[in-house]
Scaffold this motif. Structure first.
Motif, PDB file in Angstrom:
ATOM      1  N   CYS A  34       0.999  -1.207   0.146  1.00  0.00           N
ATOM      2  CA  CYS A  34       0.076   0.078   0.013  1.00  0.00           C
ATOM      3  C   CYS A  34       0.776   1.243   0.233  1.00  0.00           C
ATOM      4  CB  CYS A  34      -1.047   0.006   1.296  1.00  0.00           C
ATOM      5  SG  CYS A  34      -1.962   1.554   1.386  1.00  0.00           S
ATOM      6  N   ILE A  35       0.562   2.090  -0.958  1.00  0.00           N
ATOM      7  CA  ILE A  35       1.369   3.456  -1.026  1.00  0.00           C
ATOM      8  C   ILE A  35       0.402   4.698  -0.356  1.00  0.00           C
ATOM      9  CG2 ILE A  35       2.850   2.684  -2.818  1.00  0.00           C
ATOM     10  CD1 ILE A  35       1.134   4.069  -4.829  1.00  0.00           C
ATOM     11  N   ALA A  36      -0.708   4.362   0.407  1.00  0.00           N
ATOM     12  CA  ALA A  36      -1.702   5.364   0.754  1.00  0.00           C
ATOM     13  C   ALA A  36      -2.102   6.285  -0.167  1.00  0.00           C
ATOM     14  CB  ALA A  36      -1.091   5.919   2.219  1.00  0.00           C
ATOM     15  N   CYS A  37      -2.364   5.961  -1.311  1.00  0.00           N
ATOM     16  CA  CYS A  37      -2.970   6.913  -2.414  1.00  0.00           C
ATOM     17  C   CYS A  37      -4.255   7.202  -2.347  1.00  0.00           C
ATOM     18  CB  CYS A  37      -2.610   6.390  -3.730  1.00  0.00           C
ATOM     19  SG  CYS A  37      -3.425   4.912  -4.287  1.00  0.00           S
ATOM     20  N   GLY A  38      -5.232   6.184  -1.626  1.00  0.00           N
ATOM     21  CA  GLY A  38      -6.481   6.296  -1.673  1.00  0.00           C
ATOM     22  C   GLY A  38      -7.493   5.907  -2.480  1.00  0.00           C
ATOM     23  N   ALA A  39      -6.893   5.502  -3.819  1.00  0.00           N
ATOM     24  CA  ALA A  39      -7.729   4.949  -4.822  1.00  0.00           C
ATOM     25  C   ALA A  39      -8.672   3.922  -4.409  1.00  0.00           C
ATOM     26  CB  ALA A  39      -6.756   4.586  -6.011  1.00  0.00           C
ATOM     27  N   CYS A  40      -8.355   3.096  -3.482  1.00  0.00           N
ATOM     28  CA  CYS A  40      -9.271   1.933  -3.238  1.00  0.00           C
ATOM     29  C   CYS A  40     -10.397   2.419  -2.430  1.00  0.00           C
ATOM     30  CB  CYS A  40      -8.160   0.928  -2.356  1.00  0.00           C
ATOM     31  SG  CYS A  40      -7.734   1.575  -0.740  1.00  0.00           S
ATOM     32  N   ALA A  41     -10.137   3.332  -1.570  1.00  0.00           N
ATOM     33  CA  ALA A  41     -11.179   3.873  -0.671  1.00  0.00           C
ATOM     34  C   ALA A  41     -12.271   4.606  -1.515  1.00  0.00           C
ATOM     35  CB  ALA A  41     -10.639   4.928   0.370  1.00  0.00           C
ATOM     36  N   GLU A  42     -11.690   5.506  -2.567  1.00  0.00           N
ATOM     37  CA  GLU A  42     -12.498   6.058  -3.528  1.00  0.00           C
ATOM     38  C   GLU A  42     -13.464   4.984  -4.345  1.00  0.00           C
ATOM     39  OE1 GLU A  42     -10.254   8.667  -5.756  1.00  0.00           O
ATOM     40  OE2 GLU A  42      -9.608   9.589  -4.132  1.00  0.00           O
ATOM     41  N   ILE A  50      -9.154  -2.248   5.460  1.00  0.00           N
ATOM     42  CA  ILE A  50     -10.808  -2.673   5.125  1.00  0.00           C
ATOM     43  C   ILE A  50     -11.273  -3.402   6.292  1.00  0.00           C
ATOM     44  CG2 ILE A  50     -11.836  -4.064   3.515  1.00  0.00           C
ATOM     45  CD1 ILE A  50      -9.674  -4.086   1.486  1.00  0.00           C
ATOM     46  N   ASP A  51     -12.452  -3.000   6.476  1.00  0.00           N
ATOM     47  CA  ASP A  51     -13.070  -3.579   7.467  1.00  0.00           C
ATOM     48  C   ASP A  51     -13.966  -4.597   6.934  1.00  0.00           C
ATOM     49  OD1 ASP A  51     -15.240  -3.940   9.318  1.00  0.00           O
ATOM     50  OD2 ASP A  51     -16.000  -2.076   9.489  1.00  0.00           O
ATOM     51  N   ALA A  52     -13.357  -5.693   7.503  1.00  0.00           N
ATOM     52  CA  ALA A  52     -13.758  -7.193   7.121  1.00  0.00           C
ATOM     53  C   ALA A  52     -15.425  -7.207   7.038  1.00  0.00           C
ATOM     54  CB  ALA A  52     -13.111  -8.214   7.632  1.00  0.00           C
ATOM     55  N   ASP A  53     -16.041  -6.902   8.251  1.00  0.00           N
ATOM     56  CA  ASP A  53     -17.262  -6.790   8.251  1.00  0.00           C
ATOM     57  C   ASP A  53     -18.155  -6.232   7.481  1.00  0.00           C
ATOM     58  OD1 ASP A  53     -16.941  -8.690  10.615  1.00  0.00           O
ATOM     59  OD2 ASP A  53     -17.023  -6.879  11.667  1.00  0.00           O
ATOM     60  N   ALA A  54     -17.640  -5.055   6.631  1.00  0.00           N
ATOM     61  CA  ALA A  54     -18.188  -4.386   5.851  1.00  0.00           C
ATOM     62  C   ALA A  54     -18.067  -4.447   4.203  1.00  0.00           C
ATOM     63  CB  ALA A  54     -18.154  -2.769   6.109  1.00  0.00           C
ATOM     64  N   CYS A  55     -17.100  -5.354   4.148  1.00  0.00           N
ATOM     65  CA  CYS A  55     -16.477  -5.849   2.714  1.00  0.00           C
ATOM     66  C   CYS A  55     -17.475  -6.597   2.236  1.00  0.00           C
ATOM     67  CB  CYS A  55     -15.118  -6.495   2.723  1.00  0.00           C
ATOM     68  SG  CYS A  55     -14.371  -6.790   1.365  1.00  0.00           S
ATOM     69  N   ILE A  56     -17.889  -6.335   0.816  1.00  0.00           N
ATOM     70  CA  ILE A  56     -18.742  -7.418   0.209  1.00  0.00           C
ATOM     71  C   ILE A  56     -18.104  -7.936  -0.787  1.00  0.00           C
ATOM     72  CG2 ILE A  56     -20.966  -5.805   0.606  1.00  0.00           C
ATOM     73  CD1 ILE A  56     -20.641  -4.721  -2.202  1.00  0.00           C
ATOM     74  N   ASP A  57     -16.659  -8.123  -0.749  1.00  0.00           N
ATOM     75  CA  ASP A  57     -15.876  -8.929  -1.481  1.00  0.00           C
ATOM     76  C   ASP A  57     -16.221  -8.789  -3.249  1.00  0.00           C
ATOM     77  OD1 ASP A  57     -13.811 -11.015  -1.878  1.00  0.00           O
ATOM     78  OD2 ASP A  57     -15.355 -12.532  -2.016  1.00  0.00           O
ATOM     79  N   CYS A  58     -16.337  -7.457  -3.529  1.00  0.00           N
ATOM     80  CA  CYS A  58     -16.768  -7.352  -4.993  1.00  0.00           C
ATOM     81  C   CYS A  58     -15.394  -7.163  -5.644  1.00  0.00           C
ATOM     82  CB  CYS A  58     -17.712  -5.962  -4.853  1.00  0.00           C
ATOM     83  SG  CYS A  58     -16.735  -4.430  -4.599  1.00  0.00           S
ATOM     84  N   GLY A  59     -14.157  -6.627  -4.941  1.00  0.00           N
ATOM     85  CA  GLY A  59     -13.073  -6.294  -6.000  1.00  0.00           C
ATOM     86  C   GLY A  59     -12.794  -5.065  -6.366  1.00  0.00           C
ATOM     87  N   ALA A  60     -13.719  -4.145  -6.219  1.00  0.00           N
ATOM     88  CA  ALA A  60     -13.434  -2.740  -6.702  1.00  0.00           C
ATOM     89  C   ALA A  60     -12.186  -2.250  -6.124  1.00  0.00           C
ATOM     90  CB  ALA A  60     -14.832  -1.997  -6.476  1.00  0.00           C
ATOM     91  N   CYS A  61     -11.778  -2.465  -5.151  1.00  0.00           N
ATOM     92  CA  CYS A  61     -10.554  -1.822  -4.520  1.00  0.00           C
ATOM     93  C   CYS A  61      -9.339  -2.307  -5.223  1.00  0.00           C
ATOM     94  CB  CYS A  61     -10.571  -2.292  -3.164  1.00  0.00           C
ATOM     95  SG  CYS A  61     -10.552  -3.917  -2.574  1.00  0.00           S
ATOM     96  N   ALA A  62      -9.266  -3.497  -5.475  1.00  0.00           N
ATOM     97  CA  ALA A  62      -8.367  -4.270  -6.236  1.00  0.00           C
ATOM     98  C   ALA A  62      -8.217  -3.732  -7.658  1.00  0.00           C
ATOM     99  CB  ALA A  62      -8.565  -5.953  -6.192  1.00  0.00           C
TER     100      ALA A  62
END
Length: 56
Positions: free
Chosen positions: A9-17, A33-45
């Motif tokens: 992680c380079i802390a760019c924030g792209a994943c959060a956006e 990533i909050d594992a309880d809130a993650c819906i496993d969609c892969g958008a962050c990746a």
């Protein structure tokens, strides 16, 4: 399974956006990533330029 952000992680924030459920936040200069809130969609990746979010 939820995604987890690796040490690459380079802390760019792209994943959060890119997260549709707001499961990603910054903590101590790195994003997590909050594992309880993650819906496993892969958008962050898909949004990350260095591939830090990975499926557990």
């Amino acid at each position: 399974m939820a995604y987890k952000i690796s040490d690459e992680c380079i802390a760019c924030g792209a994943c959060a956006e890119g997260c549709p459920v707001g499961a990603i936040s910054e903590a101590d200069g790195k994003y997590v990533i909050d594992a309880d809130a993650c819906i496993d969609c892969g958008a962050c990746a898909g949004a990350c330029p260095v591939g830090a979010p990975q499926a557990e």
